[in-house]
Design a protein around this motif. Structure first.
Motif, short mmCIF file in Angstrom:
data_model
loop_
_atom_site.label_atom_id
_atom_site.label_comp_id
_atom_site.label_asym_id
_atom_site.label_seq_id
_atom_site.Cartn_x
_atom_site.Cartn_y
_atom_site.Cartn_z
N MET A 10 0.84 -1.28 -0.19
CA MET A 10 0.11 0.00 0.08
C MET A 10 0.95 1.25 0.02
O MET A 10 1.79 1.29 0.80
N SER A 11 0.52 2.31 -1.08
CA SER A 11 1.35 3.40 -0.83
C SER A 11 0.86 4.49 0.07
O SER A 11 -0.30 4.54 0.44
N LEU A 12 1.79 5.16 0.67
CA LEU A 12 1.54 5.98 1.60
C LEU A 12 1.26 7.53 0.95
O LEU A 12 2.01 7.73 0.13
N ARG A 13 0.20 7.87 1.27
CA ARG A 13 -0.15 9.44 0.57
C ARG A 13 0.39 10.62 1.44
O ARG A 13 -0.04 10.71 2.48
N ILE A 14 1.07 11.26 0.77
CA ILE A 14 1.47 12.64 1.54
C ILE A 14 1.28 13.87 0.69
O ILE A 14 1.12 13.80 -0.57
N TYR A 15 1.66 14.96 1.35
CA TYR A 15 1.22 16.28 1.01
C TYR A 15 2.63 17.14 1.15
O TYR A 15 3.04 17.00 2.53
N ASN A 16 3.24 17.75 0.59
CA ASN A 16 4.37 18.60 1.10
C ASN A 16 3.78 20.20 0.85
O ASN A 16 3.84 20.56 -0.10
N LEU A 17 3.61 20.92 1.86
CA LEU A 17 2.64 21.99 1.67
C LEU A 17 3.80 23.33 1.68
O LEU A 17 3.41 24.46 1.84
N HIS A 18 5.25 23.15 1.85
CA HIS A 18 6.04 24.25 1.96
C HIS A 18 7.30 24.17 0.95
O HIS A 18 8.21 23.51 1.22
N ASN A 19 6.93 24.98 -0.29
CA ASN A 19 8.18 24.87 -1.00
C ASN A 19 7.94 26.45 -1.88
O ASN A 19 7.13 27.00 -1.74
N HIS A 20 9.34 26.80 -1.87
CA HIS A 20 9.48 28.30 -2.53
C HIS A 20 9.91 28.17 -3.88
O HIS A 20 10.58 27.04 -4.41
N ASP A 24 9.24 12.30 -9.40
CA ASP A 24 10.31 11.55 -9.83
C ASP A 24 11.20 10.97 -8.78
O ASP A 24 11.83 10.21 -8.93
N ARG A 25 11.29 11.94 -7.35
CA ARG A 25 11.97 11.52 -6.66
C ARG A 25 12.34 10.06 -6.12
O ARG A 25 11.30 9.52 -5.54
N ALA A 26 13.28 9.42 -6.26
CA ALA A 26 13.36 7.91 -6.34
C ALA A 26 12.98 7.63 -4.55
O ALA A 26 12.44 6.51 -4.40
N SER A 27 13.51 8.24 -3.73
CA SER A 27 13.04 8.12 -2.34
C SER A 27 11.77 8.19 -2.00
O SER A 27 11.39 7.58 -0.97
N LEU A 28 10.93 8.77 -2.70
CA LEU A 28 9.32 8.73 -2.45
C LEU A 28 8.62 7.79 -2.95
O LEU A 28 7.37 7.63 -3.10
N ARG A 29 9.40 6.69 -3.56
CA ARG A 29 8.73 5.53 -4.56
C ARG A 29 7.70 4.90 -3.77
O ARG A 29 6.73 4.58 -4.47
N ASN A 30 7.86 4.59 -2.36
CA ASN A 30 6.72 3.99 -1.56
C ASN A 30 5.53 4.81 -1.11
O ASN A 30 4.62 4.66 -0.64
N HIS A 31 5.70 6.15 -1.72
CA HIS A 31 4.87 7.05 -1.16
C HIS A 31 4.05 7.81 -2.43
O HIS A 31 4.81 8.07 -3.40
N GLU A 32 2.83 7.94 -2.45
CA GLU A 32 2.19 8.72 -3.43
C GLU A 32 2.08 10.09 -2.91
O GLU A 32 1.33 10.50 -2.15
N VAL A 33 2.85 11.02 -3.74
CA VAL A 33 2.81 12.53 -3.55
C VAL A 33 1.31 12.98 -3.87
O VAL A 33 1.30 12.98 -5.32
N LEU A 34 0.27 13.42 -3.23
CA LEU A 34 -1.11 13.71 -3.79
C LEU A 34 -0.83 15.20 -4.14
O LEU A 34 -1.74 15.72 -4.96
#
Ligand SMILES: [Zn+2]
Ligand SMILES: [Zn+2]
Length: 245
Positions: free
Chosen positions: A1-11, A30-40
């Motif tokens: 199961m992929s973990l769904r994440i949000y990154n709310l702080h980018n400039h 693209d980030r390989a380290s986020l592969r098990n995570h689904e960035v929503l």
């Protein structure tokens, strides 16, 4: 199961970031380290009133002359990216406000937040947090306390009092990659789940995309304290029609 994440702080280069919204979106996918995570979704949270065109302002009129149009352009820029990335990644339109710099012009700041989904406040001291808490519900969008090590920033206030202040005012707490190692936050995070405080996750991306590698650890840390249900996800706010009067 992929973990769904949000990154709310980018400039972005709108303020002091190095990467465009498109580059940030692509990097999150693209980030390989986020592969098990689904960035929503990702949030753009530029410094709205601390941009390359900033100079010292002395009153509300000057402030509005300097920033009103620029801020509308910012919202339009993020909205355009939102449309382009629709279906792949949700793009939120946040903003970061420097509390010491702008605390004297909060009425002007508030009036300029049309189309902004959430606002992060940084460098807030205890007097500032109590002031912000008193008016947080008057803000047109959710208020977030940015990258704050609570025990360092409010050394004379108990963690319990801090968490109650956030909860009563519905202020969201941001867990930031800047606060690593996270073990230093354990004491605070044992207190947070007992109160109605939502937690945002952010890397404060400026010129180094390797900070994105911290996202899984930040997310897992929040889950470890049972806060999965309290992860803050903004709602997209429609900009109100500009009233002509
Ligand atoms: Zn900041
Ligand atoms: Zn920032």
């Amino acid at each position: 199961m992929s973990l769904r994440i949000y990154n709310l702080h980018n400039h972005t280069p709108f303020s002091d970031g190095a990467y465009t919204i498109d580059e940030l979106c692509q990097a999150h996918l693209d980030r390989a380290s986020l592969r098990n995570h689904e960035v929503l979704g990702i949030g753009i949270a530029d410094h709205l009133f601390c941009t390359p065109s900033s100079r010292e302002v002395h009153n509300e009129k000057e402030f509005e002359r300097l920033f009103a149009k620029e801020t509308r352009n910012y919202v339009a820029m993020v909205k355009e990216a939102r449309q382009q990335w629709a279906g792949k990644l949700q793009v939120y339109c946040g903003a970061e406000i420097n509390w010491p710099l702008n605390k004297g012009l909060l009425d002007s700041v508030r009036a300029m937040l049309d189309g902004i989904d959430y606002v992060l406040f940084e460098f807030v001291d205890w007097a500032g947090l109590t002031q912000l808490a008193n008016q947080a519900r008057r803000w047109p969008c959710p208020v977030v306390l940015a990258h704050t090590d609570v025990s360092l920033q409010f050394p004379n206030t108990s963690l319990d009092q801090v968490v109650r202040t956030l909860a009563n005012a519905r202020i969201v707490y941001e867990l930031s990659a800047k606060l690593m190692p996270l073990a230093n936050q354990d004491r605070w995070f044992r207190v947070v789940p007992n109160h109605r405080v939502q937690v945002a996750i952010g890397t404060d991306t400026h010129d180094d995309l390797s900070c994105l590698d911290a996202l899984p650890e930040l997310h897992e840390y929040v889950l470890k304290f049972g806060l999965g249900e309290k992860i803050f996800v903004p709602a997209v706010r429609a900009a109100e029609a500009v009233s002509v009067s």
